[in-house]
Scaffold this motif. Structure first.
Motif, PDB file in Angstrom:
ATOM      1  N   GLN A 131      42.491  44.199  27.879  1.00 36.28           N
ATOM      2  CA  GLN A 131      41.137  44.443  27.387  1.00 36.28           C
ATOM      3  C   GLN A 131      41.208  44.783  25.908  1.00 36.28           C
ATOM      4  O   GLN A 131      42.116  45.494  25.469  1.00 36.28           O
ATOM      5  CB  GLN A 131      40.473  45.570  28.166  1.00 36.28           C
ATOM      6  N   TYR A 132      40.230  44.276  25.173  1.00 39.40           N
ATOM      7  CA  TYR A 132      40.235  44.442  23.728  1.00 39.40           C
ATOM      8  C   TYR A 132      38.816  44.714  23.245  1.00 39.40           C
ATOM      9  O   TYR A 132      37.891  43.954  23.570  1.00 39.40           O
ATOM     10  CB  TYR A 132      40.782  43.171  23.068  1.00 39.40           C
ATOM     11  N   ALA A 133      38.626  45.765  22.476  1.00 44.76           N
ATOM     12  CA  ALA A 133      37.327  46.075  21.877  1.00 44.76           C
ATOM     13  C   ALA A 133      37.262  45.409  20.512  1.00 44.76           C
ATOM     14  O   ALA A 133      38.148  45.603  19.680  1.00 44.76           O
ATOM     15  CB  ALA A 133      37.145  47.576  21.753  1.00 44.76           C
ATOM     16  N   ASP A 134      36.229  44.632  20.287  1.00 49.23           N
ATOM     17  CA  ASP A 134      36.060  43.922  19.020  1.00 49.23           C
ATOM     18  C   ASP A 134      35.651  44.918  17.932  1.00 49.23           C
ATOM     19  O   ASP A 134      34.558  45.474  17.974  1.00 49.23           O
ATOM     20  CB  ASP A 134      34.990  42.836  19.178  1.00 49.23           C
ATOM     21  N   LEU A 142      33.429  44.579  24.439  1.00 44.61           N
ATOM     22  CA  LEU A 142      34.721  44.710  25.100  1.00 44.61           C
ATOM     23  C   LEU A 142      35.037  43.393  25.789  1.00 44.61           C
ATOM     24  O   LEU A 142      34.235  42.881  26.573  1.00 44.61           O
ATOM     25  CB  LEU A 142      34.680  45.845  26.122  1.00 44.61           C
ATOM     26  N   TYR A 143      36.192  42.830  25.472  1.00 44.71           N
ATOM     27  CA  TYR A 143      36.607  41.539  26.027  1.00 44.71           C
ATOM     28  C   TYR A 143      37.802  41.725  26.952  1.00 44.71           C
ATOM     29  O   TYR A 143      38.635  42.602  26.732  1.00 44.71           O
ATOM     30  CB  TYR A 143      36.980  40.568  24.904  1.00 44.71           C
ATOM     31  N   GLU A 144      37.858  40.899  27.967  1.00 42.36           N
ATOM     32  CA  GLU A 144      38.964  40.919  28.913  1.00 42.36           C
ATOM     33  C   GLU A 144      39.664  39.572  28.892  1.00 42.36           C
ATOM     34  O   GLU A 144      39.028  38.527  29.027  1.00 42.36           O
ATOM     35  CB  GLU A 144      38.455  41.196  30.323  1.00 42.36           C
ATOM     36  N   GLN A 169      33.479  38.483  27.874  1.00 37.18           N
ATOM     37  CA  GLN A 169      32.981  39.793  27.459  1.00 37.18           C
ATOM     38  C   GLN A 169      32.646  40.594  28.712  1.00 37.18           C
ATOM     39  O   GLN A 169      32.017  40.089  29.647  1.00 37.18           O
ATOM     40  CB  GLN A 169      31.743  39.658  26.577  1.00 37.18           C
ATOM     41  N   ASN A 171      31.189  44.034  28.753  1.00 33.35           N
ATOM     42  CA  ASN A 171      30.035  44.923  28.694  1.00 33.35           C
ATOM     43  C   ASN A 171      28.778  44.222  28.178  1.00 33.35           C
ATOM     44  O   ASN A 171      28.026  44.771  27.410  1.00 33.35           O
ATOM     45  CB  ASN A 171      30.352  46.155  27.841  1.00 33.35           C
TER      46      ASN A 171
END
Length: 188
Positions: A131-134, A142-144, A169, A171
């Motif tokens: 998971q990565y928050a842009d 938040l991307y997975e 994405q 959220n």
């Protein structure tokens, strides 16, 4: 003798000069209002389309960056530490299991027509998701990322890996479709 007065006429009938009737004006106003309302309704739709396109583009770029990093690893590597999204102490990314040739290792893959895609409805598989928050998104998107690996083995040595990677994405208040990439790396 009778004198006749001359009449000056431009035509045989009297010409009517006038503007629009009230009915014509009402019809023109209704047509104009319908056009304006239609155009005004397109503005929110275009704003939503723009937001969706941004999410799709971000997911695709993230998936491509990670796939490039995965494909740059040697075929013998079973894992690596991420250097794209984290400069130091990034997560460990698993790259399949040579002891399981021809089997999907990692996130489940399903066929959508003739295209292999990641099954995001299945549970998360440790070591095959991220998971990565842009940081560039003011809303904190938040991307997975999830991926599955299929290894081909010949005489005990890995000769190719097929990697299917998906990113979506998490959220979003809208239905978020995943960007899926499918690639293969072979040893010649």
């Amino acid at each position: 003798m009778r004198i006749r007065k001359a009449k000056f006429s431009l035509g045989s009938s009297r010409s009517m000069q006038g503007g629009f009737s009230l009915l014509e004006l009402l019809i023109a106003t209704v047509v104009l209002m319908v056009g304006i309302v239609a155009v005004v309704q397109l503005v929110p739709a275009s704003l939503q389309s723009n937001a969706n396109n941004r999410v799709d583009t971000t997911a695709t770029v993230m998936a491509q960056r990670q796939l490039d990093q995965i494909l740059s690893q040697p075929l013998t590597a079973s894992s690596f530490q991420d250097k794209v999204f984290y400069y130091n102490d990034g997560p460990i990314f698993n790259l399949g299991d040579p002891a399981s040739p021809g089997v999907v290792v990692g996130s489940p893959i399903v066929m959508y027509g003739t295209t292999a895609v990641i099954d995001f409805s299945a549970g998360v598989v440790d070591g095959y998701n991220f998971q990565y928050a842009d940081p560039n998104d003011p809303a904190g998107a938040l991307y997975e990322l999830r991926w599955g690996v299929i290894s081909a083995v010949n005489n005990g040595a890995v000769v190719s890996k097929r990697i299917v990677l998906g990113c979506r994405q998490l959220n979003s208040n809208q239905l978020a479709f995943a960007a899926n990439l499918d690639s293969m790396v072979e040893k010649f």
